[in-house]
Design a protein around this motif. Structure first.
Motif, PDB file in Angstrom:
ATOM      1  N   HIS A   1      12.880   2.929  -7.392  1.00 27.77           N
ATOM      2  CA  HIS A   1      11.850   2.096  -6.742  1.00 27.77           C
ATOM      3  C   HIS A   1      10.819   3.038  -6.120  1.00 27.77           C
ATOM      4  O   HIS A   1      11.156   3.877  -5.267  1.00 27.77           O
ATOM      5  N   LEU A   2       9.592   2.922  -6.554  1.00 26.50           N
ATOM      6  CA  LEU A   2       8.534   3.794  -6.049  1.00 26.50           C
ATOM      7  C   LEU A   2       7.268   2.979  -5.811  1.00 26.50           C
ATOM      8  O   LEU A   2       6.865   2.174  -6.653  1.00 26.50           O
ATOM      9  N   THR A   3       6.648   3.200  -4.654  1.00 23.66           N
ATOM     10  CA  THR A   3       5.354   2.605  -4.343  1.00 23.66           C
ATOM     11  C   THR A   3       4.355   3.725  -4.076  1.00 23.66           C
ATOM     12  O   THR A   3       4.645   4.645  -3.299  1.00 23.66           O
TER      13      THR A   3
ATOM     14  N   PRO B   1       2.925   8.731  -2.245  1.00 31.14           N
ATOM     15  CA  PRO B   1       4.012   7.747  -2.163  1.00 31.14           C
ATOM     16  C   PRO B   1       4.068   7.098  -0.780  1.00 31.14           C
ATOM     17  O   PRO B   1       3.730   7.718   0.236  1.00 31.14           O
TER      18      PRO B   1
ATOM     19  N   GLY C   1      -2.541  -0.312  -3.887  1.00 29.71           N
ATOM     20  CA  GLY C   1      -1.151   0.105  -4.049  1.00 29.71           C
ATOM     21  C   GLY C   1      -0.583  -0.364  -5.367  1.00 29.71           C
ATOM     22  O   GLY C   1      -1.061  -1.331  -5.974  1.00 29.71           O
TER      23      GLY C   1
ATOM     24  N   GLN D   1       3.492  -0.417  -7.451  1.00 31.65           N
ATOM     25  CA  GLN D   1       4.911  -0.076  -7.343  1.00 31.65           C
ATOM     26  C   GLN D   1       5.634  -0.446  -8.625  1.00 31.65           C
ATOM     27  O   GLN D   1       5.200  -1.301  -9.386  1.00 31.65           O
ATOM     28  N   TYR D   2       6.741   0.282  -8.857  1.00 33.23           N
ATOM     29  CA  TYR D   2       7.654  -0.129  -9.916  1.00 33.23           C
ATOM     30  C   TYR D   2       9.049  -0.278  -9.330  1.00 33.23           C
ATOM     31  O   TYR D   2       9.405   0.393  -8.358  1.00 33.23           O
TER      32      TYR D   2
ATOM     33  N   LEU E   1       1.721   6.210 -11.467  1.00 32.31           N
ATOM     34  CA  LEU E   1       3.022   5.548 -11.405  1.00 32.31           C
ATOM     35  C   LEU E   1       3.795   5.772 -12.700  1.00 32.31           C
ATOM     36  O   LEU E   1       5.004   6.053 -12.678  1.00 32.31           O
TER      37      LEU E   1
ATOM     38  N   SER F   1       8.052  -3.002   0.210  1.00 28.65           N
ATOM     39  CA  SER F   1       7.261  -2.048  -0.574  1.00 28.65           C
ATOM     40  C   SER F   1       7.413  -0.614  -0.077  1.00 28.65           C
ATOM     41  O   SER F   1       7.221   0.331  -0.854  1.00 28.65           O
TER      42      SER F   1
ATOM     43  N   ILE G   1      11.693   2.613  -0.174  1.00 27.85           N
ATOM     44  CA  ILE G   1      11.813   3.041  -1.570  1.00 27.85           C
ATOM     45  C   ILE G   1      12.746   4.245  -1.661  1.00 27.85           C
ATOM     46  O   ILE G   1      12.982   4.954  -0.678  1.00 27.85           O
TER      47      ILE G   1
ATOM     48  N   TYR H   1      12.212   6.466  -4.391  1.00 33.99           N
ATOM     49  CA  TYR H   1      11.374   7.406  -5.156  1.00 33.99           C
ATOM     50  C   TYR H   1      11.846   7.614  -6.602  1.00 33.99           C
ATOM     51  O   TYR H   1      11.209   8.344  -7.344  1.00 33.99           O
TER      52      TYR H   1
END
Length: 893
Positions: free
Chosen positions: A64-66, A17, A81, A83-84, A116, A56, A59, A61
């Motif tokens: 929002h996670l990258t 992450p 990378g 992310q969502y 992800l 980005s 986050i 976790y």
């Protein structure tokens, strides 16, 4: 969530992450993308790269996670990378990703998506959606290739892609396939290198570095060899370099033969040079203790940060006999002939013996790998390579320990359908037994029991010795697999024929009588004193022509699948002629039967049988031939067996079962209470006898009155109830209170805990069986079925399989038991409902596979009735389990 993953070309990158401290690295990554990659990622020119990078890495976790992928020194370079970002107040999230231009097409994007999705699913996000520019065909193909069931809709100026975050069968198959490709390519970096450096090359051929360099030169290697020695300008007539970084050309593979204290520095230089793979011959690492293990981990970390792959450390090297490469990267004094057999050894010294043995037996090898401490490239990676390698037809493995047994099982089951896999697995002794508390645990206390079960289940041939392994390999590599167990024996010495027949039948082969037509034809040319009943004893006067003709006649018998030809020369001068006739005759039958020979000549094997290209295995003793043949028959039968399927039971309530286990884990796990077992079994449809719990003798009497007929009274608490008088069978309701009070006194006298009573309907008229499971630390859930009751540990009549168990495996387990006749109408009794017992095995297997927190299940007895089956007594032990391994991660050693 932090792990190393393998890309399609075999290199590794690190995925974790994002952190706020990654902002500058991510900004550099975005700036390093090509203009086209940035446009496709951000839908046009980007006003502020710095703002995008900051967004980005800030986050939470959850919503929002990258995830970022890293490589390079200190893992400081971002190379991809994903992310969502959750859509507010919903179970959906928008997803986006990119990969550096130089790593595109290597599978990194699909790995990031999978990781992800797994994290999102754990955080309650059920669906991902992504906006993709219509011309971004590659990204749409990435989504399609993940195995997730995607839906695509056209929008004005974009394509909307949507898919669930739940891992599906298709997703699993996709990542299994890409993992096999990546593993094979990792090994290809070693065995198919075109340029090699020997770091620690020596002028003295008596040293390891000197012998290894000489071996590379002597074959000779089909590529370029660079000696590296800081004190010499030339080594063994070749220009040498002070460091691998000074070599002017590309170096694909480096052999490291320097003291352990110098290895890290050398390997860092290899990474700086861009070397793709290393073979670390040097010892002094994980095999030496805690300090060595720490040094080994540093070595692995260097390889991970640079993307290099490593064989070893503490190994003797590798060989590839393919004329296109001719890589002899070992310090052994022998070199095997080109052939069809691949060999992997965890022991270096044993590897030298193996090469010598292969030469003595004339067995050719396709490749050889001494894997040493297997700190990076694993036996499973080698299996992936040999699965694809067209030159390899048989795989031999000497294994001291498994890294990832479940992956091993999946691979060899796949490979074994086309290429036999033969294993010598050390460690059959009782030294590895663990303490076990339940009946099932005691029966499976020896890890070797599980190893045997796994290997049989997946079609691997296990031998006790290297000699036996090579006996089997000679047969697999040179003859067709037997079509069945029926074997004929042809000899000129009756005693040897009898010995061979005894060994055949002891190993499950059938020495059957020959067809009348075959007997009549044999009688037409062999002496009247000869025996033709099988074994066919042509007596000492048999001529070379008699042998040739007899082989052709017996091979034409439709009831015969294999033929063992034994010859002991009465006169040595006749041996060459007999050998030529044997070879000619076997060549003329076009593989209709499998043929093995035993040529017991004081002068050794005649030239006709030992000439390269003659594919006829020959053995020193008839018993060796019989044992090798029995292994081949077993493997052939495994190939012919239907694969079977793992049933999917409708109505299983996995979440409810998990809740039962979670409740037990709240009190730190341990043995489930009787009512918890009832609820757990009910979730999986495991049938149980009608059961009530009672806290006192009076309460036990009350519940007994609700049961029609006689009851069984059991104590709750003692492990082995029978031994402390904790079971009373066939009680009337009026007897229960007094018996319960007396039972409490007996158990108190034994110093055992008592947590109440169980009152159960009396189930009679059935056969007592055991069904159980234990979670092996290496293999996962192992399911057992056997004779039940109080004598289970005495009879040890048990069959074992690694979960998940298929329908055909469950049926096979039961029918393999010595006590199976009791279920099948023994001495006129009514046959029992075997299918109901199979159903119990399969449901316990499903429960164990779904619920990794279950450590042991012990159903003993399971009463198998004329119709149906019921678990009469059961114990279940639970504990916290390890997390599921990451997708595409390095999970074996």
């Amino acid at each position: 969530m932090e792990t190393d993953v393998v890309l399609r070309d075999g290199r590794t990158v690190h995925v974790r992450p994002a952190r706020p401290s990654d902002r500058d690295r991510l900004e550099d990554y975005f700036l390093g993308l090509s203009d086209e990659s940035r446009r496709l990622r951000f839908f046009g020119p980007v006003v502020s790269i710095r703002e995008r990078a900051a967004e980005s890495v800030e986050i939470d976790y959850v919503d929002h996670l990258t995830l970022l992928a890293f490589q390079g020194p200190n893992l400081a370079e971002v190379v991809g990378g994903a992310q969502y970002v959750r859509v507010a107040h919903s179970t959906r999230a928008e997803v986006a990703m990119s990969v550096s231009d130089e790593l595109q097409g290597l599978g990194l994007a699909s790995i990031l998506i999978a990781h992800l999705a797994e994290a999102a699913h754990e955080n309650g996000i059920e669906f991902f959606s992504a906006d993709v520019l219509p011309e971004n065909h590659r990204m749409i193909q990435v989504f399609r290739g993940t195995g997730f069931p995607i839906q695509i809709r056209a929008r004005p100026g974009s394509i909307d892609v949507e898919f669930p975050t739940t891992r599906t069968k298709g997703t699993t198959e996709h990542y299994d396939d890409r993992e096999r490709v990546a593993a094979a390519n990792a090994v290809r970096r070693v065995l198919e290198a075109r340029s090699v450096a020997v770091i620690g090359a020596s002028r003295d051929p008596a040293t390891i570095g000197g012998r290894l360099l000489r071996n590379l030169i002597a074959q000779p290697f089909a590529g370029i060899v660079y000696p590296v020695n800081p004190t010499s300008s030339a080594v063994q007539g070749i220009v040498a370099y002070g460091s691998v970084t000074e070599i002017p050309g590309e170096v694909e593979l480096a052999f490291v033969v320097v003291p352990a204290a110098c290895v890290l520095e050398v390997v860092r230089e290899c990474g700086e040079k861009g070397v793709k793979a290393i073979v670390v011959i040097s010892a002094g690492f994980g095999e030496t203790g805690e300090e060595g293990r720490a040094l080994q981990q540093e070595l692995v970390d260097v390889c991970r940060t640079t993307g290099m792959r490593m064989i070893g450390p503490n190994c003797m090297g590798v060989i590839n006999t393919d004329p296109e490469f001719k890589l002899n990267g070992t310090f052994a004094q022998a070199y095997p002939p080109d052939g069809r057999i691949a060999f992997m050894s965890q022991s270096g010294a044993l590897g030298i013996a193996v090469i010598n043995m292969a030469n003595q037996l004339g067995l050719g090898m396709s490749s050889f790998v001494s894997i040493g401490n297997k700190a990076d490239v694993s036996p499973n990676d080698l299996l992936c390579y040999w699965d694809e390698d067209e030159r390899t037809e048989v795989v031999l493995l000497y294994i001291e320990s498994f890294g990832n047994p479940r992956r091993f099982a999946n691979l060899v089951r796949r490979i074994g359908r086309r290429k036999p896999v033969v294993v010598v697995k050390s460690g059959r002794s009782a030294a590895g037994r663990r303490a076990a508390s339940s009946h099932t645990g005691a029966l499976l206390a020896s890890s070797d029991t599980t190893v045997d079960a796994l290997l049989r289940q997946v079609g691997v041939t296990r031998t006790d010795t290297l000699e036996e392994m090579f006996d089997v390999a000679a047969l697999f590599a040179n003859q067709p697999l037997p079509k069945g167990p029926n074997v004929a024996i042809l000899t000129n010495a009756g005693g040897l024929g009898i010995q061979c027949a005894d060994t055949c039948e002891a190993r499950g082969l059938v020495v059957r009588e020959l067809a009348p037509e075959t007997v009549a034809e044999l009688r037409s040319f062999i002496p009247a004193a000869a025996g033709v009943s099988n074994p066919v004893d042509m007596i000492a006067s048999a001529t070379a022509e008699d042998y040739g003709r007899a082989i052709r006649v017996i091979a034409a018998d439709p009831s015969i699948d294999s033929l063992i030809v034994i010859y002991i020369p009465p006169l040595e001068v006749a041996a060459p002629a007999v050998a030529r006739q044997i070879v000619d005759a076997i060549g003329s039958i076009d593989g209709r039967v499998t043929v093995l020979t035993c040529f017991m000549s004081a002068q050794g094997l005649p030239e006709a049988l030992s000439t390269p290209g003659v594919r006829i295995p020959s053995y020193v003793f008839p018993e060796h031939a019989a044992i090798a043949l029995a292994h081949a028959v077993d493997h052939s039968a495994w190939r012919e067996k239907p694969v079977g399927s793992v049933p999917q039971f409708p109505g299983i309530r996995k979440d409810e079962a998990a809740a039962v286990i979670a409740g037990a884990l709240e009190r730190r796990g341990g043995w489930l209470l009787p009512d918890e077992i009832e609820r757990l079994f009910d979730c999986y449809g495991v049938p149980t006898a009608l059961t009530f719990r009672a806290d006192s003798p009076a309460a036990a009497a009350d519940v007994a009155a609700r049961v029609s007929g006689l009851v069984v009274l059991k104590a709750v608490g003692p492990l082995h109830k029978t031994e402390v008088g904790g079971v009373r069978v066939g009680l009337a309701a009026s007897e229960v209170a007094a018996e319960a009070a007396a039972m409490a006194e007996r158990i108190k006298g034994h110093g055992e805990p008592l947590d109440g009573f169980v009152v159960q309907e009396l189930v009679s008229g059935g056969v007592e069986m055991l069904v159980g499971m234990t979670a092996d630390p290496e293999f996962g859930p192992v399911v057992a079925c056997g004779a039940g009751g109080v004598t289970v540990e005495l009879t040890r009549d048990i069959a074992v399989r690694v979960a998940p168990v298929t329908d055909l495996e469950a049926a096979e387990m039961i029918r393999s038991l010595a006590t199976f006749p009791l279920l099948d109408g023994f001495r006129g009794s009514t046959p029992k409902d075997v299918q109901a017992l199979e159903d119990v095995i399969l449901r316990v297997s499903a429960m164990a596979s779904d619920q990794p927190e279950i450590a042991e299940v012990d159903c003993n007895p399971v009463m198998v009735l004329d119709r149906g089956a019921a678990v009469v007594d059961a114990r279940v032990h639970v504990r916290l389990s390890a997390p599921q391994p990451p997708i595409a991660g390095r999970t074996d050693s």
